[in-house]
Design a protein around this motif. Structure first.
Motif, PDB file in Angstrom:
ATOM      1  N   ARG A  57       0.800  -1.205   0.000  1.00 12.81           N
ATOM      2  CA  ARG A  57       0.000   0.000   0.000  1.00 12.81           C
ATOM      3  C   ARG A  57       0.847   1.274   0.000  1.00 12.81           C
ATOM      4  O   ARG A  57       0.543   2.238  -0.680  1.00 12.81           O
ATOM      5  CB  ARG A  57      -0.899  -0.030   1.231  1.00 12.81           C
ATOM      6  CG  ARG A  57      -1.918   1.038   1.272  1.00 12.81           C
ATOM      7  CD  ARG A  57      -2.729   0.864   2.519  1.00 12.81           C
ATOM      8  NE  ARG A  57      -4.068   1.344   2.288  1.00 12.81           N
ATOM      9  CZ  ARG A  57      -5.032   1.194   3.142  1.00 12.81           C
ATOM     10  NH1 ARG A  57      -4.827   0.539   4.257  1.00 12.81           N
ATOM     11  NH2 ARG A  57      -6.224   1.678   2.901  1.00 12.81           N
ATOM     12  N   ARG A  58       1.909   1.262   0.775  1.00 17.89           N
ATOM     13  CA  ARG A  58       2.741   2.456   0.890  1.00 17.89           C
ATOM     14  C   ARG A  58       3.474   2.768  -0.411  1.00 17.89           C
ATOM     15  O   ARG A  58       3.806   3.919  -0.690  1.00 17.89           O
ATOM     16  CB  ARG A  58       3.738   2.260   2.014  1.00 17.89           C
ATOM     17  CG  ARG A  58       4.520   3.504   2.309  1.00 17.89           C
ATOM     18  CD  ARG A  58       5.266   3.376   3.594  1.00 17.89           C
ATOM     19  NE  ARG A  58       5.990   4.602   3.859  1.00 17.89           N
ATOM     20  CZ  ARG A  58       6.574   4.858   4.994  1.00 17.89           C
ATOM     21  NH1 ARG A  58       6.532   3.992   5.963  1.00 17.89           N
ATOM     22  NH2 ARG A  58       7.213   5.981   5.164  1.00 17.89           N
ATOM     23  N   LEU A  59       3.728   1.762  -1.223  1.00 19.22           N
ATOM     24  CA  LEU A  59       4.451   1.978  -2.473  1.00 19.22           C
ATOM     25  C   LEU A  59       3.529   2.207  -3.663  1.00 19.22           C
ATOM     26  O   LEU A  59       3.996   2.405  -4.775  1.00 19.22           O
ATOM     27  CB  LEU A  59       5.360   0.778  -2.747  1.00 19.22           C
ATOM     28  CG  LEU A  59       6.435   0.518  -1.698  1.00 19.22           C
ATOM     29  CD1 LEU A  59       7.175  -0.756  -2.038  1.00 19.22           C
ATOM     30  CD2 LEU A  59       7.366   1.682  -1.578  1.00 19.22           C
ATOM     31  N   SER A  60       2.210   2.168  -3.434  1.00 20.03           N
ATOM     32  CA  SER A  60       1.287   2.327  -4.550  1.00 20.03           C
ATOM     33  C   SER A  60       1.313   3.749  -5.112  1.00 20.03           C
ATOM     34  O   SER A  60       1.064   3.964  -6.288  1.00 20.03           O
ATOM     35  CB  SER A  60      -0.131   1.964  -4.129  1.00 20.03           C
ATOM     36  OG  SER A  60      -0.575   2.862  -3.122  1.00 20.03           O
ATOM     37  N   ARG A  67      14.233  10.672  -1.582  1.00 20.61           N
ATOM     38  CA  ARG A  67      14.536   9.426  -2.280  1.00 20.61           C
ATOM     39  C   ARG A  67      14.950   8.348  -1.298  1.00 20.61           C
ATOM     40  O   ARG A  67      14.605   7.178  -1.445  1.00 20.61           O
ATOM     41  CB  ARG A  67      15.633   9.669  -3.311  1.00 20.61           C
ATOM     42  CG  ARG A  67      16.028   8.445  -4.092  1.00 20.61           C
ATOM     43  CD  ARG A  67      17.146   8.740  -5.070  1.00 20.61           C
ATOM     44  NE  ARG A  67      18.298   9.343  -4.451  1.00 20.61           N
ATOM     45  CZ  ARG A  67      19.331   8.653  -3.971  1.00 20.61           C
ATOM     46  NH1 ARG A  67      19.333   7.358  -4.021  1.00 20.61           N
ATOM     47  NH2 ARG A  67      20.349   9.288  -3.426  1.00 20.61           N
ATOM     48  N   VAL A  68      15.675   8.719  -0.261  1.00 20.99           N
ATOM     49  CA  VAL A  68      16.145   7.752   0.731  1.00 20.99           C
ATOM     50  C   VAL A  68      14.963   7.088   1.435  1.00 20.99           C
ATOM     51  O   VAL A  68      14.971   5.881   1.682  1.00 20.99           O
ATOM     52  CB  VAL A  68      17.071   8.455   1.751  1.00 20.99           C
ATOM     53  CG1 VAL A  68      17.456   7.528   2.877  1.00 20.99           C
ATOM     54  CG2 VAL A  68      18.294   8.998   1.058  1.00 20.99           C
ATOM     55  N   CYS A  69      13.938   7.863   1.714  1.00 27.07           N
ATOM     56  CA  CYS A  69      12.751   7.303   2.371  1.00 27.07           C
ATOM     57  C   CYS A  69      12.044   6.309   1.450  1.00 27.07           C
ATOM     58  O   CYS A  69      11.563   5.269   1.903  1.00 27.07           O
ATOM     59  CB  CYS A  69      11.787   8.414   2.782  1.00 27.07           C
ATOM     60  SG  CYS A  69      12.449   9.495   4.053  1.00 27.07           S
ATOM     61  N   SER A  70      11.995   6.608   0.165  1.00 27.62           N
ATOM     62  CA  SER A  70      11.381   5.680  -0.792  1.00 27.62           C
ATOM     63  C   SER A  70      12.188   4.391  -0.889  1.00 27.62           C
ATOM     64  O   SER A  70      11.624   3.296  -0.936  1.00 27.62           O
ATOM     65  CB  SER A  70      11.283   6.316  -2.178  1.00 27.62           C
ATOM     66  OG  SER A  70      10.414   7.410  -2.149  1.00 27.62           O
ATOM     67  N   ALA A  73      11.491   2.313   2.106  1.00 29.56           N
ATOM     68  CA  ALA A  73      10.177   1.687   2.026  1.00 29.56           C
ATOM     69  C   ALA A  73      10.228   0.436   1.141  1.00 29.56           C
ATOM     70  O   ALA A  73       9.596  -0.581   1.450  1.00 29.56           O
ATOM     71  CB  ALA A  73       9.143   2.679   1.493  1.00 29.56           C
ATOM     72  N   VAL A  74      10.992   0.482   0.062  1.00 26.40           N
ATOM     73  CA  VAL A  74      11.147  -0.689  -0.806  1.00 26.40           C
ATOM     74  C   VAL A  74      11.875  -1.807  -0.061  1.00 26.40           C
ATOM     75  O   VAL A  74      11.458  -2.971  -0.104  1.00 26.40           O
ATOM     76  CB  VAL A  74      11.894  -0.317  -2.113  1.00 26.40           C
ATOM     77  CG1 VAL A  74      12.286  -1.553  -2.885  1.00 26.40           C
ATOM     78  CG2 VAL A  74      11.050   0.602  -2.963  1.00 26.40           C
ATOM     79  N   HIS A  75      12.938  -1.462   0.649  1.00 27.63           N
ATOM     80  CA  HIS A  75      13.678  -2.468   1.420  1.00 27.63           C
ATOM     81  C   HIS A  75      12.786  -3.097   2.489  1.00 27.63           C
ATOM     82  O   HIS A  75      12.797  -4.316   2.680  1.00 27.63           O
ATOM     83  CB  HIS A  75      14.925  -1.857   2.068  1.00 27.63           C
ATOM     84  CG  HIS A  75      16.028  -1.586   1.108  1.00 27.63           C
ATOM     85  ND1 HIS A  75      16.846  -2.587   0.624  1.00 27.63           N
ATOM     86  CD2 HIS A  75      16.444  -0.443   0.523  1.00 27.63           C
ATOM     87  CE1 HIS A  75      17.725  -2.053  -0.212  1.00 27.63           C
ATOM     88  NE2 HIS A  75      17.491  -0.759  -0.294  1.00 27.63           N
ATOM     89  N   LEU A  76      12.005  -2.270   3.182  1.00 31.11           N
ATOM     90  CA  LEU A  76      11.110  -2.769   4.213  1.00 31.11           C
ATOM     91  C   LEU A  76      10.045  -3.683   3.616  1.00 31.11           C
ATOM     92  O   LEU A  76       9.752  -4.758   4.165  1.00 31.11           O
ATOM     93  CB  LEU A  76      10.459  -1.599   4.950  1.00 31.11           C
ATOM     94  CG  LEU A  76       9.507  -1.958   6.075  1.00 31.11           C
ATOM     95  CD1 LEU A  76      10.259  -2.678   7.179  1.00 31.11           C
ATOM     96  CD2 LEU A  76       8.838  -0.705   6.609  1.00 31.11           C
TER      97      LEU A  76
END
Length: 91
Positions: A57-60, A67-70, A73-76
């Motif tokens: 959901r967070r990556l939708s 950019r670091v936060c994105s 989020a992908v790693h998580l």
């Protein structure tokens, strides 16, 4: 403006004075050769990974400002996916 009038443009006179290489192609010259397209053997791996990430959901949407936060989020999301798979395979 007729053919070849671009050669008398202001930039073409300034280029030699500033030692800037300027290459104006001829009209009708064939385009440079481009390497042929090659098929990647396992392209489905990338497509499948993007599909898994798309379910999070967070990556939708692009909610993150940095950019670091994105990236985090992908790693998580991938970590959570792998933990769920390991948990399923353990049973």
């Amino acid at each position: 403006m007729g053919p070849g009038s671009h050669r008398h443009h202001r930039g073409s006179r300034a280029a030699p004075r500033r030692r800037i290489p300027l290459d104006l192609g001829e009209r009708g010259a064939p385009p440079p050769a481009v390497p042929l397209f090659s098929v990647v053997e396992r392209h489905w791996v990338v497509e499948r990974t993007f599909a898994w990430l798309g379910r999070c959901r967070r990556l939708s949407k692009d909610y993150e400002y940095l950019r670091v936060c994105s990236e985090n989020a992908v790693h998580l999301s991938m970590t959570m996916l792998l933990v769920r798979r390991l948990e399923r395979s353990a049973h």
